[in-house]
Scaffold this motif. Sequence first.
Motif, PDB file in Angstrom:
ATOM      1  N   GLN A  84       0.837  -1.265   0.075  1.00 22.80           N
ATOM      2  CA  GLN A  84      -0.104  -0.089   0.072  1.00 22.80           C
ATOM      3  C   GLN A  84       0.764   1.403  -0.005  1.00 22.80           C
ATOM      4  O   GLN A  84       2.042   1.142   0.289  1.00 22.80           O
ATOM      5  N   HIS A  85       0.206   2.243  -0.380  1.00 21.54           N
ATOM      6  CA  HIS A  85       0.985   3.714  -0.731  1.00 21.54           C
ATOM      7  C   HIS A  85       1.252   4.173   0.867  1.00 21.54           C
ATOM      8  O   HIS A  85       0.394   4.380   1.712  1.00 21.54           O
ATOM      9  N   ALA A  86       2.585   4.166   1.154  1.00 23.99           N
ATOM     10  CA  ALA A  86       2.803   4.898   2.732  1.00 23.99           C
ATOM     11  C   ALA A  86       2.527   6.299   2.952  1.00 23.99           C
ATOM     12  O   ALA A  86       2.191   6.442   4.120  1.00 23.99           O
ATOM     13  N   GLY A  87       2.334   7.048   2.014  1.00 27.93           N
ATOM     14  CA  GLY A  87       1.836   8.339   2.184  1.00 27.93           C
ATOM     15  C   GLY A  87       0.328   8.478   2.393  1.00 27.93           C
ATOM     16  O   GLY A  87      -0.185   9.565   2.607  1.00 27.93           O
ATOM     17  N   ARG A  88      -0.425   7.407   2.186  1.00 25.85           N
ATOM     18  CA  ARG A  88      -1.837   7.698   2.184  1.00 25.85           C
ATOM     19  C   ARG A  88      -2.311   7.138   3.915  1.00 25.85           C
ATOM     20  O   ARG A  88      -1.662   6.027   4.459  1.00 25.85           O
ATOM     21  N   THR A  89      -3.345   7.983   4.201  1.00 25.68           N
ATOM     22  CA  THR A  89      -3.786   7.297   5.575  1.00 25.68           C
ATOM     23  C   THR A  89      -4.501   6.020   5.263  1.00 25.68           C
ATOM     24  O   THR A  89      -5.135   5.766   4.227  1.00 25.68           O
TER      25      THR A  89
END
Length: 305
Positions: A84-89
Motif C-alpha cells: 500500500q502507498h505509505a503516504g496515504r492514510t
Amino acid sequence: MITIEHLTKRYGAQVAVSDVSFTCQPGTVTGFLGPNGAGKSTTMRSLVGLATATSGTATIAGRAYQDLPNPGRQVGVLLDAGAQHAGRTGREVLTLSAMTLGVGRQRVDDVLGQVGLAGRPAGKRLGNYSLGMRQRLGLATALLGDPQVLVLDEPANGLDPEGIFWMRGLLRGFADRGGTVLLSSHLLHEVEAVADQLVVISGGRIVAQGTKSELLADTGGTLVRGPDRALLAKALETAGIGVSPGPDDALVADAEALAVGQAVAAAGVVVTELRPAGGAGLEDLFRSLTSSDSGNGQQVQEVLA
C-alpha cells in the motif's frame, strides 16, 4: 467454495507446485501449511489471478478469479500487507478501494471498527503504521466488499498476542456464518486453534490433507527415540517390528510399548524416549511431514494411515 485441481506451475525448468489438488468448503477454515518455498504462495497467487497455472485449475465458486464479476465483492484477499502507498492514510486506502468495488462510505467505517482502526489510527499515514496495524488494514481491505471467501497469507504476522486472539475470533466467526477461509500461516498453534481442515504442502506437492481431527488423531503404535536412529531401526526390524519415520529423529514402531521395549533391550540398544505415538499436536505432525529426513510425502502419509 475453493477448488484446486491438479494445479502445476513452472517457472522455466523450476517446478514451483506439482499436481496440487484440494478443496475448501463453505463454513470452514482451511489451514494451508508448509515450510518456506514449499509452494503455498504460488498456489494462492494462482488462485487469485496473480500467476497463471502451467496446467490444472484454481477456481472460486466454479469460476476463475478473473472471470468473477467484481471479484473483490466475492473474494477478500490479503497476500502482502505492505503493498500500500505509505503516504496515504488508512481511511484513504479503504475509501479508494470502496470506490473501486462500488461499496458505500459507511462500509469503510464499518470495517475500520471491525479491525480496531477506527478513530485516530484511521487518520494516520501508512508510513507510521506498525506491522500489526498494516495487517489489520489488510484484513479491513479484504473484508470491505463483504465477500463470501477469504484468501489470507500470514495474516497474523506482526500481531501481538491480543491481536492474534482477535483475528482467531474474526476468522472463526466468518466461517461460522457460512464463509470460506483459506489461511496460510507459520503460527501452527493458532492454525490448530481455528482450522477445521488442514492441507500440508512440501516441495511443491501435497503431503497430507484432511480434517484436523483426522490428521491429529492418535495413530497407534509406539514412538521410540535413541541416540543411534539407524541401530534402533535395525533392532526393531530384526525383531519383526515395522517402523516408520516419526517427528524429528524419532521412529514410530508398529507394536505396543512392551514389545518395543523388549526388542531394543534384547539388542542392547539405548532408548531415550518410549511412548504411545500420535495425538501430539500440529507441530509434531508438521515436522514429520516436512522434515528432510522423514522420507517422501507418500511414506509419511503411511504413518497417518
